[in-house]
Motif scaffolding. Structure first.
Motif, PDB file in Angstrom:
ATOM      1  N   TRP A 183      13.319  63.303  39.160  1.00  0.00           N
ATOM      2  CA  TRP A 183      14.350  64.350  39.211  1.00  0.00           C
ATOM      3  C   TRP A 183      15.038  64.488  37.867  1.00  0.00           C
ATOM      4  O   TRP A 183      15.492  65.566  37.490  1.00  0.00           O
ATOM      5  CB  TRP A 183      15.375  64.023  40.298  1.00  0.00           C
ATOM      6  CG  TRP A 183      14.799  64.163  41.672  1.00  0.00           C
ATOM      7  CD1 TRP A 183      14.341  63.153  42.477  1.00  0.00           C
ATOM      8  CD2 TRP A 183      14.555  65.376  42.396  1.00  0.00           C
ATOM      9  NE1 TRP A 183      13.846  63.671  43.649  1.00  0.00           N
ATOM     10  CE2 TRP A 183      13.961  65.023  43.636  1.00  0.00           C
ATOM     11  CE3 TRP A 183      14.785  66.726  42.119  1.00  0.00           C
ATOM     12  CZ2 TRP A 183      13.608  65.977  44.586  1.00  0.00           C
ATOM     13  CZ3 TRP A 183      14.428  67.669  43.080  1.00  0.00           C
ATOM     14  CH2 TRP A 183      13.849  67.296  44.286  1.00  0.00           C
TER      15      TRP A 183
ATOM     16  N   ASP B  20      23.777  65.651  49.413  1.00  0.00           N
ATOM     17  CA  ASP B  20      22.613  64.770  49.498  1.00  0.00           C
ATOM     18  C   ASP B  20      22.725  63.845  50.711  1.00  0.00           C
ATOM     19  O   ASP B  20      23.825  63.454  51.099  1.00  0.00           O
ATOM     20  CB  ASP B  20      22.568  63.940  48.208  1.00  0.00           C
ATOM     21  CG  ASP B  20      21.179  63.432  47.920  1.00  0.00           C
ATOM     22  OD1 ASP B  20      20.552  62.882  48.826  1.00  0.00           O
ATOM     23  OD2 ASP B  20      20.737  63.587  46.770  1.00  0.00           O
TER      24      ASP B  20
ATOM     25  N   HIS C 107      19.051  68.493  37.328  1.00  0.00           N
ATOM     26  CA  HIS C 107      19.422  67.074  37.352  1.00  0.00           C
ATOM     27  C   HIS C 107      19.653  66.646  35.917  1.00  0.00           C
ATOM     28  O   HIS C 107      18.719  66.585  35.103  1.00  0.00           O
ATOM     29  CB  HIS C 107      18.327  66.227  38.011  1.00  0.00           C
ATOM     30  CG  HIS C 107      18.447  66.170  39.504  1.00  0.00           C
ATOM     31  ND1 HIS C 107      18.248  67.255  40.306  1.00  0.00           N
ATOM     32  CD2 HIS C 107      18.761  65.132  40.347  1.00  0.00           C
ATOM     33  CE1 HIS C 107      18.433  66.910  41.581  1.00  0.00           C
ATOM     34  NE2 HIS C 107      18.744  65.625  41.637  1.00  0.00           N
TER      35      HIS C 107
ATOM     36  N   HIS D 186      25.919  62.579  40.302  1.00  0.00           N
ATOM     37  CA  HIS D 186      24.810  61.955  41.035  1.00  0.00           C
ATOM     38  C   HIS D 186      25.305  60.629  41.600  1.00  0.00           C
ATOM     39  O   HIS D 186      26.493  60.296  41.507  1.00  0.00           O
ATOM     40  CB  HIS D 186      23.581  61.817  40.114  1.00  0.00           C
ATOM     41  CG  HIS D 186      22.291  61.726  40.879  1.00  0.00           C
ATOM     42  ND1 HIS D 186      21.551  60.571  40.958  1.00  0.00           N
ATOM     43  CD2 HIS D 186      21.635  62.637  41.633  1.00  0.00           C
ATOM     44  CE1 HIS D 186      20.475  60.794  41.722  1.00  0.00           C
ATOM     45  NE2 HIS D 186      20.497  62.040  42.140  1.00  0.00           N
ATOM     46  N   HIS D 187      24.375  59.841  42.182  1.00  0.00           N
ATOM     47  CA  HIS D 187      24.801  58.637  42.916  1.00  0.00           C
ATOM     48  C   HIS D 187      25.569  57.634  42.038  1.00  0.00           C
ATOM     49  O   HIS D 187      26.349  56.842  42.549  1.00  0.00           O
ATOM     50  CB  HIS D 187      23.599  57.914  43.530  1.00  0.00           C
ATOM     51  CG  HIS D 187      22.691  58.774  44.366  1.00  0.00           C
ATOM     52  ND1 HIS D 187      23.150  59.827  45.136  1.00  0.00           N
ATOM     53  CD2 HIS D 187      21.346  58.734  44.558  1.00  0.00           C
ATOM     54  CE1 HIS D 187      22.127  60.393  45.760  1.00  0.00           C
ATOM     55  NE2 HIS D 187      21.023  59.753  45.423  1.00  0.00           N
TER      56      HIS D 187
ATOM     57  N   TRP E  25      18.124  56.523  39.556  1.00  0.00           N
ATOM     58  CA  TRP E  25      19.361  56.207  40.263  1.00  0.00           C
ATOM     59  C   TRP E  25      20.149  55.209  39.417  1.00  0.00           C
ATOM     60  O   TRP E  25      19.800  54.031  39.363  1.00  0.00           O
ATOM     61  CB  TRP E  25      19.061  55.546  41.616  1.00  0.00           C
ATOM     62  CG  TRP E  25      18.662  56.471  42.720  1.00  0.00           C
ATOM     63  CD1 TRP E  25      18.325  57.792  42.627  1.00  0.00           C
ATOM     64  CD2 TRP E  25      18.582  56.133  44.118  1.00  0.00           C
ATOM     65  NE1 TRP E  25      18.019  58.285  43.863  1.00  0.00           N
ATOM     66  CE2 TRP E  25      18.167  57.295  44.807  1.00  0.00           C
ATOM     67  CE3 TRP E  25      18.816  54.964  44.841  1.00  0.00           C
ATOM     68  CZ2 TRP E  25      17.984  57.324  46.192  1.00  0.00           C
ATOM     69  CZ3 TRP E  25      18.631  54.991  46.222  1.00  0.00           C
ATOM     70  CH2 TRP E  25      18.225  56.162  46.888  1.00  0.00           C
TER      71      TRP E  25
ATOM     72  N   TYR F 181      25.891  70.328  43.184  1.00  0.00           N
ATOM     73  CA  TYR F 181      25.452  69.137  43.907  1.00  0.00           C
ATOM     74  C   TYR F 181      26.522  68.091  43.632  1.00  0.00           C
ATOM     75  O   TYR F 181      26.857  67.825  42.470  1.00  0.00           O
ATOM     76  CB  TYR F 181      24.104  68.700  43.346  1.00  0.00           C
ATOM     77  CG  TYR F 181      23.622  67.304  43.704  1.00  0.00           C
ATOM     78  CD1 TYR F 181      22.495  67.121  44.512  1.00  0.00           C
ATOM     79  CD2 TYR F 181      24.245  66.163  43.212  1.00  0.00           C
ATOM     80  CE1 TYR F 181      22.029  65.849  44.822  1.00  0.00           C
ATOM     81  CE2 TYR F 181      23.798  64.892  43.514  1.00  0.00           C
ATOM     82  CZ  TYR F 181      22.689  64.745  44.321  1.00  0.00           C
ATOM     83  OH  TYR F 181      22.231  63.481  44.623  1.00  0.00           O
TER      84      TYR F 181
ATOM     85  N   ALA G  35      21.280  60.781  50.719  1.00  0.00           N
ATOM     86  CA  ALA G  35      21.182  59.366  50.308  1.00  0.00           C
ATOM     87  C   ALA G  35      22.576  58.747  50.323  1.00  0.00           C
ATOM     88  O   ALA G  35      23.481  59.204  49.631  1.00  0.00           O
ATOM     89  CB  ALA G  35      20.571  59.263  48.913  1.00  0.00           C
TER      90      ALA G  35
ATOM     91  N   TRP H 290      25.717  71.473  47.746  1.00  0.00           N
ATOM     92  CA  TRP H 290      24.566  70.647  48.131  1.00  0.00           C
ATOM     93  C   TRP H 290      25.012  69.220  48.403  1.00  0.00           C
ATOM     94  O   TRP H 290      25.469  68.516  47.491  1.00  0.00           O
ATOM     95  CB  TRP H 290      23.578  70.667  46.959  1.00  0.00           C
ATOM     96  CG  TRP H 290      22.129  70.699  47.324  1.00  0.00           C
ATOM     97  CD1 TRP H 290      21.387  71.812  47.485  1.00  0.00           C
ATOM     98  CD2 TRP H 290      21.246  69.578  47.509  1.00  0.00           C
ATOM     99  NE1 TRP H 290      20.078  71.458  47.766  1.00  0.00           N
ATOM    100  CE2 TRP H 290      19.972  70.101  47.798  1.00  0.00           C
ATOM    101  CE3 TRP H 290      21.405  68.197  47.476  1.00  0.00           C
ATOM    102  CZ2 TRP H 290      18.859  69.297  48.039  1.00  0.00           C
ATOM    103  CZ3 TRP H 290      20.300  67.390  47.724  1.00  0.00           C
ATOM    104  CH2 TRP H 290      19.039  67.948  48.000  1.00  0.00           C
TER     105      TRP H 290
HETATM  106  C1  FUL Z   1      17.648  62.680  46.737  1.00  0.00           C
HETATM  107  C2  FUL Z   1      18.285  61.855  45.627  1.00  0.00           C
HETATM  108  O1  FUL Z   1      18.306  60.490  45.966  1.00  0.00           O
HETATM  109  C3  FUL Z   1      17.476  62.119  44.398  1.00  0.00           C
HETATM  110  O2  FUL Z   1      17.881  61.344  43.314  1.00  0.00           O
HETATM  111  C4  FUL Z   1      17.602  63.616  44.081  1.00  0.00           C
HETATM  112  O3  FUL Z   1      18.920  63.922  43.710  1.00  0.00           O
HETATM  113  C5  FUL Z   1      17.132  64.441  45.268  1.00  0.00           C
HETATM  114  C6  FUL Z   1      17.336  65.921  45.073  1.00  0.00           C
HETATM  115  O4  FUL Z   1      17.815  64.057  46.433  1.00  0.00           O
HETATM  116  O5  FUL Z   1      18.127  62.385  47.982  1.00  0.00           O
END
Ligand code: FUL
Length: 494
Positions: A293, A182, A47, A96-97, A58, A142, A184, A180
Motif C-alpha cells: 500500500w 479501516d 497511502h 495510518h495505524h 505497518w 482515511y 484493522a 474511510w
Molecule cells: C488495510 C490496512 O491494514 C492496510 O495497511 C491498508 O491501509 C488497507 C487499505 O487497509 O486494512
C-alpha cells in the motif's frame, strides 16, 4: 455537473410525458449521496506517511517524526497524475495505524508539525485537498481507527481523540466525498511507550453509530465506508474485484453470525452482497497499483501495467462497484514516473474503448413499455443520460430489447446499467446477436446494477443485437445498453 444531474433525480422521477407513474422502488434503494458516489466509478487511494520513509507497511507507532521529510512534495503533480489516470477523486491516509497525522492536529504531537518537512509548518491534508479542488477531483479521508502511537488507545479517552481528529478533518478542509474507516483494529504497538498488545472489542469499543452521526452532521454529502457500510462496503478482498453476481443491498453479520462491526464481519458475503438485504450498501474494490500500500523502492519493477488495470476495471466497475486504486506517492512526495505512465495508459484504454458507442443510431424496440408511454421508451437506453430510462409495466418479469443497427458493427464489450434509483431488480439476462439464420448467445449474467460490462471472448460482427432479461424480481428499468470495441486488441480478455 453529473453530480448535479443525479441529485436532481427526484424531478426526473415525476410522471412520464403521458402521465404514467414511474415504477415503485423495489427493496433497498440508494440515498442521493450514494447515487452521486456511484457516478465517480474510479478514484484513487493515496497511502503516504512515515511508512514511506521507513520502508514499512505497518509502522509500530514509535517512529520519530524526523523521518517524515519528502524532498520534493508536489500536490499538483500527484493530483494531475491521478487525473490523467481517469481518477475522479483521491482518498488520503490522513493517519495510518502508526498514528502519525499528516495535518497539524491539536490532538497529538505525533504529526507533521513535529517533522522537519517545511520546518513543521506543512499540512499534507490541506495541500492535497486544495490540489483536488484546483483540478476538479473529489477529496476524501482515511483515518485509521487503530492508533499504535497513542497512549490512550484501548481506553474510552482514545475514542474521543479519534472523533476530535475526524472533526478537524471534516471541518477544516472543505467538502469531503468519502470517509474511510479501516477494519484493522488492535494488537501490539508503542502506545506512548507501553509497548504492549492491546485488544479491543470491535463491536462495542468505537461506538460507531455515534461517530457516524458526527460525520453526517459535519459532512452530510460524504459517504461512509467500512466493512459494514453504512453507505459503502468493503468488497471482501484487496485484489480489486467483485463477485460476478453483485447486489448492492447488504445485510452484514459477524463472523459468528452475530452482530457485525468494522473488522468483525463474515467477509465471504461481501463480494456478492445480499439480494434481499435491507440496506443499499454497494461494494468498493480497493487495490494497490503496487504489491504494497505504501511506496517501496524495491517494488518499482512490480507496478501493475495499464493492461492489468484495464482488466481490474472490468472486474470492479464492470460488476457494479467503484474502483479505489491506490497509487502511493514516493519519498519525494510525487507519483513515481512508472506509476504515472501505467495510470495514463489505463485511462487511454478506457477512453478509447468507450469513445464510440456502436449502438448509436440503432432502431430500438422493447417487448414491453410502461404504460406505452414514450417517457419510458427503449430509445432512452441509447441517450447516455442516466436520468432517463426504459421501464416495463408492473408485473412484467421478462422482457427483450432489440437493437436494429444501421449496418454491421463489430463489438467486444456490452455495457448495461439499471435505473438504480428504483433498486436492483434484474436477476438474469442474456445478450444475443443475429447470425443468419439464428440468434446466438454471446454473453449472459445475473445482476446488472449501477453498471455491468461484459467482455466477449472475441469480437462479434452483426447488425442485430438483443438483450433478453430472463428473470427479474420486479419490473425491469434500465438506463443504458451500449456496444463497444475494446481498445486493447481482440485478445485482451484474460
Ligand atoms: C488495510 C490496512 O491494514 C492496510 O495497511 C491498508 O491501509 C488497507 C487499505 O487497509 O486494512
Amino acid at each position: 455537473m453529473s453530480r448535479l444531474l443525479v441529485l436532481a433525480l427526484p424531478a426526473a422521477l415525476a410522471l412520464g410525458a403521458a402521465g404514467t407513474p414511474p415504477p415503485s422502488p423495489h427493496g433497498a434503494v440508494p440515498s442521493p449521496r450514494q447515487l452521486a458516489w456511484h457516478e465517480l466509478e474510479t478514484y484513487a487511494f493515496l497511502h503516504f506517511s512515515i511508512n514511506t520513509f521507513t520502508d514499512r507497511e505497518w509502522g509500530y507507532g514509535d517512529e520519530s517524526p524526523d523521518a517524515f521529510n519528502p524532498t520534493g512534495f508536489d500536490a499538483d503533480q500527484i493530483v494531475t497524475a491521478l487525473k490523467r489516470g481517469g481518477m475522479t477523486g483521491a482518498i488520503l491516509t490522513a493517519k495510518h495505524h502508526d498514528g502519525f497525522c499528516l495535518w497539524p492536529t491539536r490532538t497529538t504531537a505525533h504529526s507533521v508539525a513535529a517533522s522537519p518537512w517545511k520546518n513543521g509548518s506543512g499540512d499534507v491534508v490541506r495541500d492535497i485537498a486544495e490540489a483536488c479542488r484546483r483540478h476538479g477531483l473529489q477529496f476524501g479521508v482515511y483515518l485509521s481507527p487503530w492508533d499504535r502511537n497513542h497512549p490512550a488507545y484501548g481506553t474510552p479517552a482514545y475514542v474521543d481523540v479519534y472523533r476530535a481528529q475526524l472533526r478537524e478533518l471534516l471541518t477544516g478542509y472543505g467538502p469531503i466525498f468519502e470517509v474511510w474507516h479501516d477494519g484493522a483494529n488492535g494488537g501490539d504497538g508503542y502506545y506512548g511507550g507501553a509497548r504492549e498488545t492491546r485488544r479491543i472489542d470491535p463491536r462495542t469499543y468505537y461506538d460507531w453509530p455515534r461517530t457516524w452521526d458526527l460525520v453526517r452532521s459535519l459532512q452530510p454529502g460524504a459517504v461512509i465506508f467500512s466493512d459494514v457500510g453504512p453507505d459503502v462496503r468493503w468488497v471482501g478482498n484487496e485484489k480489486g474485484f467483485a463477485g460476478e453476481t453483485n447486489w448492492a443491498p447488504f445485510e452484514p453479520v459477524g463472523p459468528d453470525g452475530g452482530v457485525p462491526a468494522p473488522g468483525h464481519i463474515r467477509t465471504a458475503d461481501s463480494p456478492t452482497g445480499h439480494q434481499n438485504g435491507s440496506r443499499w450498501v454497494p461494494a468498493e474494490c480497493d487495490v494497490s497499483i503496487r504489491p504494497g500500500w505504501f511506496w517501496h523502492e524495491a517494488e518499482n519493477g512490480r507496478v501493475k501495467t495499464a493492461a492489468d488495470l484495464f482488466d481490474l476495471y472490468f472486474k470492479s466497475v464492470g460488476r457494479g462497484c467503484n474502483l479505489l486504486l491506490n497509487v502511493p506517492p514516493d519519498r519525494r512526495g510525487r507519483i513515481h514516473e512508472i506509476d504515472a505512465a501505467a495510470l495514463e495508459g489505463f485511462h487511454d484504454l478506457v477512453r478509447r474503448t468507450f469513445a464510440v458507442d456502436l449502438a448509436a443510431g440503432a432502431r430500438v424496440a422493447a417487448t414491453d413499455v410502461r404504460g406505452s408511454d414514450p417517457a419510458y421508451g427503449p430509445e432512452r437506453l441509447l441517450d447516455h443520460d442516466r436520468t432517463t430510462y426504459w421501464a416495463a409495466n408492473d408485473g412484467v418479469r421478462q422482457a427483450t430489447i432489440g437493437l436494429d443497427l444501421p449496418g454491421p458493427v463489430t463489438f467486444s464489450v456490452i455495457k448495461l446499467r439499471e435505473a438504480i434509483q428504483f433498486g436492483q431488480r434484474v436477476e438474469a439476462f442474456t445478450v444475443e446477436v443475429w447470425q443468419d439464420p439464428a440468434w446466438v448467445p454471446v454473453a449472459s449474467g445475473t445482476t446488472i446494477g449501477p453498471s455491468r460490462l461484459l467482455r466477449l471472448d472475441r469480437p462479434v460482427t452483426t447488425d442485430r443485437v438483443r438483450l433478453r432479461i430472463t428473470r427479474a424480481a420486479a419490473s425491469p428499468a434500465l438506463t443504458e445498453f451500449g456496444l463497444y470495441r475494446a481498445a486493447d486488441g481482440d485478445n485482451g480478455k484474460p
